[in-house]
Design an enzyme around this catalytic site. Structure first.
Site, PDB file in Angstrom:
ATOM      1  N   GLY A  97      39.626  32.811  46.768  1.00  0.00           N
ATOM      2  CA  GLY A  97      40.597  32.946  45.705  1.00  0.00           C
ATOM      3  C   GLY A  97      41.794  32.188  46.008  1.00  0.00           C
ATOM      4  O   GLY A  97      42.245  32.027  47.013  1.00  0.00           O
ATOM      5  N   ARG A 126      34.548  30.590  45.245  1.00  0.00           N
ATOM      6  CA  ARG A 126      34.239  31.613  46.216  1.00  0.00           C
ATOM      7  C   ARG A 126      32.743  31.406  46.543  1.00  0.00           C
ATOM      8  O   ARG A 126      31.615  31.344  45.538  1.00  0.00           O
ATOM      9  CB  ARG A 126      34.210  33.067  45.571  1.00  0.00           C
ATOM     10  CG  ARG A 126      35.905  33.384  45.278  1.00  0.00           C
ATOM     11  CD  ARG A 126      35.861  34.499  44.742  1.00  0.00           C
ATOM     12  NE  ARG A 126      37.183  34.946  44.251  1.00  0.00           N
ATOM     13  CZ  ARG A 126      37.874  35.582  44.993  1.00  0.00           C
ATOM     14  NH1 ARG A 126      37.877  35.997  46.411  1.00  0.00           N
ATOM     15  NH2 ARG A 126      39.242  35.698  44.459  1.00  0.00           N
ATOM     16  N   GLY A 158      36.555  35.164  54.478  1.00  0.00           N
ATOM     17  CA  GLY A 158      35.279  34.788  54.243  1.00  0.00           C
ATOM     18  C   GLY A 158      35.105  33.207  54.599  1.00  0.00           C
ATOM     19  O   GLY A 158      34.141  32.663  55.256  1.00  0.00           O
ATOM     20  N   THR A 216      45.780  33.726  52.565  1.00  0.00           N
ATOM     21  CA  THR A 216      45.481  35.015  51.776  1.00  0.00           C
ATOM     22  C   THR A 216      46.622  35.662  51.308  1.00  0.00           C
ATOM     23  O   THR A 216      47.584  35.927  52.132  1.00  0.00           O
ATOM     24  CB  THR A 216      44.594  35.882  52.324  1.00  0.00           C
ATOM     25  OG1 THR A 216      44.558  37.184  51.602  1.00  0.00           O
ATOM     26  CG2 THR A 216      44.869  36.164  53.816  1.00  0.00           C
ATOM     27  N   ASP A 222      46.410  38.773  50.956  1.00  0.00           N
ATOM     28  CA  ASP A 222      46.131  40.011  51.686  1.00  0.00           C
ATOM     29  C   ASP A 222      46.907  40.251  52.975  1.00  0.00           C
ATOM     30  O   ASP A 222      46.893  41.481  53.727  1.00  0.00           O
ATOM     31  CB  ASP A 222      44.832  40.088  51.790  1.00  0.00           C
ATOM     32  CG  ASP A 222      44.247  40.570  50.442  1.00  0.00           C
ATOM     33  OD1 ASP A 222      44.874  40.962  49.500  1.00  0.00           O
ATOM     34  OD2 ASP A 222      43.043  40.032  50.169  1.00  0.00           O
ATOM     35  N   MET A 276      47.272  44.158  44.224  1.00  0.00           N
ATOM     36  CA  MET A 276      46.074  43.645  44.569  1.00  0.00           C
ATOM     37  C   MET A 276      45.696  44.169  46.199  1.00  0.00           C
ATOM     38  O   MET A 276      46.727  44.487  46.863  1.00  0.00           O
ATOM     39  CB  MET A 276      46.046  42.277  44.581  1.00  0.00           C
ATOM     40  CG  MET A 276      45.511  41.656  43.221  1.00  0.00           C
ATOM     41  SD  MET A 276      45.370  39.746  43.453  1.00  0.00           S
ATOM     42  CE  MET A 276      44.329  39.923  41.664  1.00  0.00           C
ATOM     43  N   ARG A 321      51.574  56.330  33.376  1.00  0.00           N
ATOM     44  CA  ARG A 321      51.193  55.083  32.941  1.00  0.00           C
ATOM     45  C   ARG A 321      51.019  53.950  33.860  1.00  0.00           C
ATOM     46  O   ARG A 321      51.525  54.165  34.889  1.00  0.00           O
ATOM     47  CB  ARG A 321      52.486  54.577  32.068  1.00  0.00           C
ATOM     48  CG  ARG A 321      53.455  55.601  31.353  1.00  0.00           C
ATOM     49  CD  ARG A 321      52.941  55.621  29.837  1.00  0.00           C
ATOM     50  NE  ARG A 321      52.883  56.780  29.117  1.00  0.00           N
ATOM     51  CZ  ARG A 321      53.220  56.703  27.846  1.00  0.00           C
ATOM     52  NH1 ARG A 321      53.199  55.601  27.272  1.00  0.00           N
ATOM     53  NH2 ARG A 321      53.544  57.884  27.228  1.00  0.00           N
ATOM     54  N   THR A 342      48.320  37.666  38.395  1.00  0.00           N
ATOM     55  CA  THR A 342      49.621  37.019  38.230  1.00  0.00           C
ATOM     56  C   THR A 342      50.161  37.069  39.765  1.00  0.00           C
ATOM     57  O   THR A 342      51.024  36.030  40.421  1.00  0.00           O
ATOM     58  CB  THR A 342      50.921  37.674  37.386  1.00  0.00           C
ATOM     59  OG1 THR A 342      50.810  38.864  37.945  1.00  0.00           O
ATOM     60  CG2 THR A 342      50.536  37.675  36.213  1.00  0.00           C
TER      61      THR A 342
END
EC number: 2.7.1.11
Lengths: 357, 357, 357, 357
Positions: D11, D74, D113, D134, D136, D178, D275, D282
């Site tokens: 990604g 990917r 990965g 990343t 993450d 995310m 909500r 993004t």
């Protein structure tokens, strides 16, 4: 019942409110009976007993708010021991107000100067926690101060904007970044903004090397050059002067800052006009960046934890990613400067950034 | 086959690329055979035949890109009729390059000075479309120029940041906003940023009224005051001087701009220190704001439409929300200034903003 | 003595606080004795007498603050005439509270639904000023509503970010923009963000034309396509359905919105995966952009002026750049929609944007 | 002559271009003869020999550019050993292209990965440098990955905007951040955004504890609650399921993500509507923040230094503030997760943030 006092001192910066919120949220969530006294305008409020009791509501919604809800002022450390114009012994006055309110601890947010006074009060027997605030990141004993990353973001944004103009006009631009004694802010913003030349107080520059770098860049096909220059950047010649002489020279300077002097020198030696941009106080203002909000929340939470454990006399810093208590006496009065051998300097040099040496 | 030339001239600003993209996308989508020639560095490229043929790829991804991919330069209108240092007749040179490339139209992006030359070339028989660029929004015949709103955003951001600092320190701050002759940028940014005092070139100020406003604000319990001051702000006394005398006076000014002079005056009269911030060239830089991107896309599309209809000799402007063609001859050389009776001025006064009068 | 009430109703948006500040600053600067009552949570506060007297301090520093300091709620116009669960006549209750506080005027900030109730109260004899708030810009009788440009900025930012991802992965991305009935926000953000396809509620789309546009873009060498799709975008087939049938169909939809349905259709017909991004409520949040701050200050100042002149029963709007009063009765209940013949649509088509038709 | 290849895989995220620029600037400034080959779309380009020789110009101006100029894709590690649909042995193909171009080193930018395949190629005898990308921040062996802080900024901005809406409407809002397996991004953005409840994949939640936290917050006088929820947040019940069963359950889920399920549960148990906002892709897009630009420049410069010293087979990471080489074989395939005992979790709990446990 736990009673704490709180004050913010020195130049304001981002995340002061976020940090105070961290302390108070940390205490509120864990202490049954809590009273928080906020002193106005830094040490002034403590000296003259100008304060207000703060409620949880005062700390709601301030995580993102710039400045300080308590106000701040610069109270030079040197004059702390000097009585004020009415003969008031300021240190004694602070102690009296501390004891009158029966405070368990005084939480002080500020930079180097603030820290020295905080340490003085600790030596006088008060329970002190110091939280390291400054856009300069020059506080010894912590890897990072809150305010720094927010200021980097703003200074970088200025360099980014100048980039589009410089590239469109094929010009040499100089962005003056805050930092009289220490260059961390200029170094980080300079790298982040893609500056070609970075001048720091810690690395006195050689004007000829700067010109060489400008010419080299032009020779490699780039029409423009960007300089990121710390307020306290200094030439080799000036750095070699005796301190007193240097001070005199700076006083007599016809320009508002070294940037203008440097620009004039470059023009005289090369005929190249250098445009100057000074983002100035905007670098201290506005909402803290998320990095600073996390950092200040962490420092605040840790301060709360120390207070609950009755561990006083510390600065709360972050070292190697861990929040730690650092004895105030070990760090007060020390400055964390950029070493010319810092890994970051080497990396910057590796990608071709000139430091004017 | 349609052949168009394109150039950007004068100080750079946001949305120059977005506008050129609009023109070329408009033409590409509707014209089978199209050649676009980009002249480098404003009129210079047209004079000296410095250009490149541009492809669709050159216009891809530039909607958000600050500056101008063609480069720009300031070529004073006054000197256009004067031969260059090698005796070259510049106007003739531009015509020759235009005809040599067999251009159907020359699209010129720029502000007031640029517009005058564009009109000159139109009078010389070239097919011209002018697109009104400037952060000053001072072009006659259009309600809005691209670049303006982006600059408002940046100047406002500076005032916003100064606000947190000013409030924390209880200080008087002055933010100097771009605009030598015209105050639209300062007026909008000043209102958007919540400035207390706004000084414009069109409304000469009375120093005593400024001080009055500062005192009034302090009296109403506010510890700080923010001034938004245009570069070209001027005192009543100076505004009354004969033009020549004023020029001399400005030349002799020891300060880099009126802001420093004003700050000194305020200090001398009141003892209040005024801090100055000058966002400077950052106001022209970086990505255009969405408002400007829509505006410039509209103007570009309309320019393309005019070219396809072979309607030349126009500036494309926006009037009452509609994009319109405006005869270049009707507007060239005229300046759109802030009237002291403008509705916006009245509204600003209504909410208590002082204009120093 | 002047007594005004104020409330914000409907979905929140940016610049509600800025507008209220404008009204109150305008009155404070010109009226000796002023009382401002803020009703909480929209009409609810007026119905149930839930309010607070507001001071100048409440309006200090809120120019840049998102949301509304008074809170808001959606009170459907249709139910206003229906008694509440305790049998309370809501309209009568509002009138009683208005008279009990001896209000000279009630200032109501809100969108279309709010406006209808405002007009109802006007018909009932109350003195009303309405200020047009909505990110949809769908209020009849004003060229612009506050909140709109701020929302455009946020939606555009989302499209900008998606652009870098779409280009890196050569993918088709869909950004769903707020707007159930009206497409102004999607239209502006779509153009500003450089979307290739824009789908609006007012222009029912043909799925085959959308696919054609995607293929065409791929054929022209672009690896990615960006769709800006309004929440209320609708296919030709659905638009042709009787209203009731359509409602049923939408209820049964397995997807949370039209975007997912559309993405599935595109996938089924072409094998191209479409990624969806929904910025959602972020579009209403945060600090108002400078454009909105100026607009809302202007509207607020004009509202203050009307109140001082005892001119009631108006919406304050902006038409052709001038702030104007518009009789509430003339505009209440009318919607300002995008016409397929709007100049902006034509310009967008000119540069190659597809509307799926 | 030094020949290096470069590719970006997985990604996309911010600072990929900034990092490549760092590597190439570092080599260009120090190596006389240099050839840089950029492979398109990740490993695909290496497999199918789809590449381009890159010049210094390609790396100019990309420091601030989002996405990747090389494109990415990917390519699951698991399938690397499986021949493609034409029977091509992908690993052999990559080796052949590497040797055909006589590369000295292949620089690979990517996440977990990507790293596994990079290590595979290293084991196959290629000279590899891996750079940890990343949003993450889940790569083992480095304290920080580039992209992370930029994503924190965007997710925090979303929470900030939701804050104003939530406060105005007195609602419960959930922002889905995310992170399928790892919660660093949600943790940092949640703290920075002032979320009240943070749910992470590593800390399975108890729905009753979440509801308790919502009620507690309401009881303390706050009308709204904000939840920051990682995509991979999981309930205690689900976390206890056998992996296969869980997978099945998730497949059958009627909602697009856990957030919708959670919102429904909260509604069913309390009647409180939640909500949901999903900033989605993004979070990977747009210009890298200054923090990431400095980090990626540092990592890039260090990669260049390693290449010049012919030290291959490393990931370049940052540990305790120092940029370091880390043997690829030691870290490939390992995930850096949030420990429930992490100091940051404790600090967050200290200030009253609930983790739903």
């Amino acid at each position: 019942m736990l009673r704490i006092g709180m004050l913010t001192s020195g130049g304001d910066c981002q995340a002061l409110n976020a940090t105070m919120r961290g302390v108070v949220k940390g205490l509120s969530a864990n202490v049954q009976e809590l009273e928080v006294y906020g002193f106005y305008d830094g040490y002034k409020g403590l000296i003259y007993g100008n304060y207000r009791m703060l409620s949880a509501k005062d700390f709601s919604g301030i995580l993102t708010k710039g400045g300080t809800i308590l106000g701040t002022s610069r109270q030079p450390f040197k004059l702390m021991r000097t009585p004020d114009e009415h003969g008031l012994d300021k240190v004694e006055a602070m102690k009296q107000n501390y004891y009158k309110l029966r405070l368990d601890c005084l939480v002080i947010l500020g930079g180097n100067g603030t820290q020295k006074t905080a340490n003085l009060l600790r030596e006088e027997g008060l329970n002190i926690i110091h939280l390291p605030k400054t856009i300069d990141n020059d506080i010894y004993g912590t890897d990072m101060t809150f305010g720094f990353q927010s200021a980097v973001d703003i200074a970088t944004d200025a360099i980014d904007r100048i980039h589009t103009t410089a590239a469109s006009h094929n010009r040499v631009f100089l962005v003056e970044v805050m930092g009289h004694k220490v260059g961390w802010l200029t170094l980080h913003a300079g790298i982040a903004g893609g500056a070609d030349i970075i001048l720091l107080p810690e690395i006195p520059y050689d004007i000829d090397k700067i010109i060489e770098a400008i010419h080299k860049r032009a020779a490699s096909g780039h029409g423009f050059t960007i300089l990121a220059v710390a307020e306290g950047a200094i030439s080799k010649e000036d750095a070699a002067l005796p301190k007193k002489e240097l001070k005199e020279k700076i006083k007599k300077r016809k320009h508002p800052s070294v940037s203008y002097e440097l620009a004039e020198q470059i023009f005289q030696k090369t005929g190249i006009e250098v445009r100057i941009t000074v983002p100035g106080h905007t670098q201290r203002g506005g909402s803290p960046c998320p990095y600073d909000r996390v950092l200040s929340t962490r420092l605040g939470a840790e301060a709360a934890t120390l207070i609950m454990k009755k561990e006083y006399g510390y600065m709360v810093g972050i070292i190697n990613g861990k929040v730690k208590k650092v004895p105030l006496g070990d760090v007060a009065g020390k400055l964390k400067m950029v070493s010319p051998d810092d890994q970051l300097i080497k990396e910057a040099k590796c990608i071709g950034i000139s430091f004017g040496v």
